[in-house]
Design an enzyme around this catalytic site. Structure first.
Site, short mmCIF file in Angstrom:
data_model
loop_
_atom_site.label_atom_id
_atom_site.label_comp_id
_atom_site.label_asym_id
_atom_site.label_seq_id
_atom_site.Cartn_x
_atom_site.Cartn_y
_atom_site.Cartn_z
N PRO A 10 0.79 -1.23 0.00
CA PRO A 10 0.00 0.00 0.00
C PRO A 10 0.82 1.29 0.00
CG PRO A 10 0.01 -0.99 2.19
CD PRO A 10 0.75 -1.94 1.29
N ASP A 33 2.71 1.42 -11.76
CA ASP A 33 1.44 2.15 -11.68
C ASP A 33 1.59 3.44 -10.90
OD1 ASP A 33 -0.17 0.40 -12.98
OD2 ASP A 33 -0.78 -0.68 -11.19
N LYS A 55 -2.13 6.09 -14.58
CA LYS A 55 -2.88 7.28 -14.94
C LYS A 55 -2.28 8.50 -14.25
CE LYS A 55 -7.16 4.85 -15.46
NZ LYS A 55 -8.20 4.31 -14.60
N ALA A 117 -4.38 -3.15 0.13
CA ALA A 117 -4.70 -1.92 0.86
C ALA A 117 -5.53 -2.19 2.12
CB ALA A 117 -5.44 -0.94 -0.06
N MET A 169 -11.65 1.84 -4.26
CA MET A 169 -12.09 2.76 -5.32
C MET A 169 -13.51 3.26 -5.03
SD MET A 169 -10.66 0.58 -8.57
CE MET A 169 -10.96 -1.02 -7.82
N1 SAH Z 1 -4.25 -3.93 -6.04
C1 SAH Z 1 -4.50 -2.89 -5.05
C2 SAH Z 1 -5.82 -2.17 -5.29
C3 SAH Z 1 -5.85 -1.34 -6.55
S1 SAH Z 1 -7.37 -0.50 -6.78
C4 SAH Z 1 -4.46 -3.50 -3.65
O1 SAH Z 1 -4.41 -4.72 -3.50
O2 SAH Z 1 -4.44 -2.74 -2.68
C5 SAH Z 1 -7.00 1.10 -6.19
C6 SAH Z 1 -7.70 1.36 -4.88
O3 SAH Z 1 -7.01 0.72 -3.81
C7 SAH Z 1 -7.75 2.82 -4.46
O4 SAH Z 1 -8.82 3.48 -5.09
C8 SAH Z 1 -7.98 2.70 -2.96
O5 SAH Z 1 -9.31 2.40 -2.68
C9 SAH Z 1 -7.16 1.47 -2.63
N2 SAH Z 1 -5.81 1.81 -2.12
C10 SAH Z 1 -4.64 1.42 -2.63
N3 SAH Z 1 -3.60 1.88 -1.88
C11 SAH Z 1 -4.16 2.57 -0.86
C12 SAH Z 1 -3.62 3.28 0.26
N4 SAH Z 1 -2.31 3.39 0.46
N5 SAH Z 1 -4.50 3.87 1.12
C13 SAH Z 1 -5.83 3.78 0.91
N6 SAH Z 1 -6.39 3.12 -0.12
C14 SAH Z 1 -5.57 2.52 -1.00
#
Ligand code: SAH
Length: 252
Positions: A10, A33, A55, A117, A169
């Site tokens: 994260p 990414d 993006k 996350a 998201m």
């Molecule tokens: N593959 C990633 C998720 C990607 S989708 C995973 O496993 O975490 C992208 C979403 O992940 C963001 O919109 C948010 O909701 C969440 N996200 C990813 N990193 C985050 C972080 N450091 N803090 C809070 N939400 C996070």
């Protein structure tokens, strides 16, 4: 020739797995990414090449098909390719689509898991996702349907009491998510924890509740990742825990 789909976690570089670190240190090229912070890219082999396929504000990132084609092309040149993704590659990360495209092209693919996350944000906020007194189940959902709005899910099941719902998201569609859960009978007073930039130095925790979620998400910056933890356990979050997390992380 091979491609490794690597989870970067994260944001906190200490949450990388040892395998992720070793794979990064052998990379010839890293396709990353938007969610991957610079401090993690700096852990890759120094003479690796880096390609941003995420993006950027105001500009759409590369289309998924173009990323798939690029991975295939680079691997066919005989390079060690690392596809570095935020969190875990197989949790809302399109890792499955990339793996399928690589498999179809006959390219050996490895998957290195990452701390998703939900788990990073739970640890960094002190909100356990399950707790014997407060939640017997946890579900991870996306708050974003392909078509735009809140996705078609079994909202009645997701609105069950003593159930933690983690929404990825979901900030932009928070009004839709809250409305679906309220309509399905979830109590408006149920606590919600909004975790922005979880595990990062600029982490922000916002304590909300289901009937105030739309208002509280409206102030979020759409460029920063935010996660919603909805359910009884959200009330167990404590900012002291978050402060302690950072004190320990910086002392280590
Ligand atoms: N593959 C990633 C998720 C990607 S989708 C995973 O496993 O975490 C992208 C979403 O992940 C963001 O919109 C948010 O909701 C969440 N996200 C990813 N990193 C985050 C972080 N450091 N803090 C809070 N939400 C996070």
């Amino acid at each position: 020739m091979s491609v490794s789909l690597v989870g970067a976690g994260p944001g906190d570089p200490e949450l990388l797995t040892l395998r992720a670190l070793r794979t990064l240190q052998r990379a010839d090229i890293v396709l990353y990414d938007r969610l991957v912070p610079k401090c993690i890219l700096e852990l890759a082999r120094r003479d690796a090449t880096f390609e941003d396929v995420g993006k950027v504000q105001g500009r759409k990132g590369m289309e998924q098909a173009a990323i798939n084609a690029r991975l295939v092309e680079l691997a066919q040149r005989g390079l060690h390719v690392v596809r570095l993704k935020g969190g875990d590659p197989f949790v809302f990360g399109r890792g499955g689509e990339e793996r399928d495209a690589l498999r179809e092209a006959g390219i050996e693919t490895f998957v290195v898991p990452g701390v998703t996350a939900a788990l990073g944000c739970a640890a960094a906020s002190g909100a356990p996702l399950t707790h014997r007194d407060h939640a017997q189940a946890v579900t991870f959902v996306t708050g974003h349907a392909r078509s735009g709005g809140a996705p078609e899910l079994d909202w009645a099941a997701l609105a069950a009491p003593k159930h933690t719902l983690v929404v990825y998201m979901g900030a932009a569609n928070a009004p839709g998510v809250a409305a679906k859960l309220l309509a399905a009978g979830r109590d408006g007073a149920i606590p919600v924890l909004i975790v922005e930039n979880g595990t990062r130095p600029d982490q922000r925790l916002i304590a909300s509740r289901l009937d105030a979620l739309a208002r509280d998400c409206a102030i979020l910056d759409p460029d920063k990742p935010a996660l919603l933890i909805i359910g009884e356990v959200a009330a167990l979050a404590d900012s002291a825990q978050a402060a302690e997390y950072w004190a320990k992380a910086s002392a280590a």
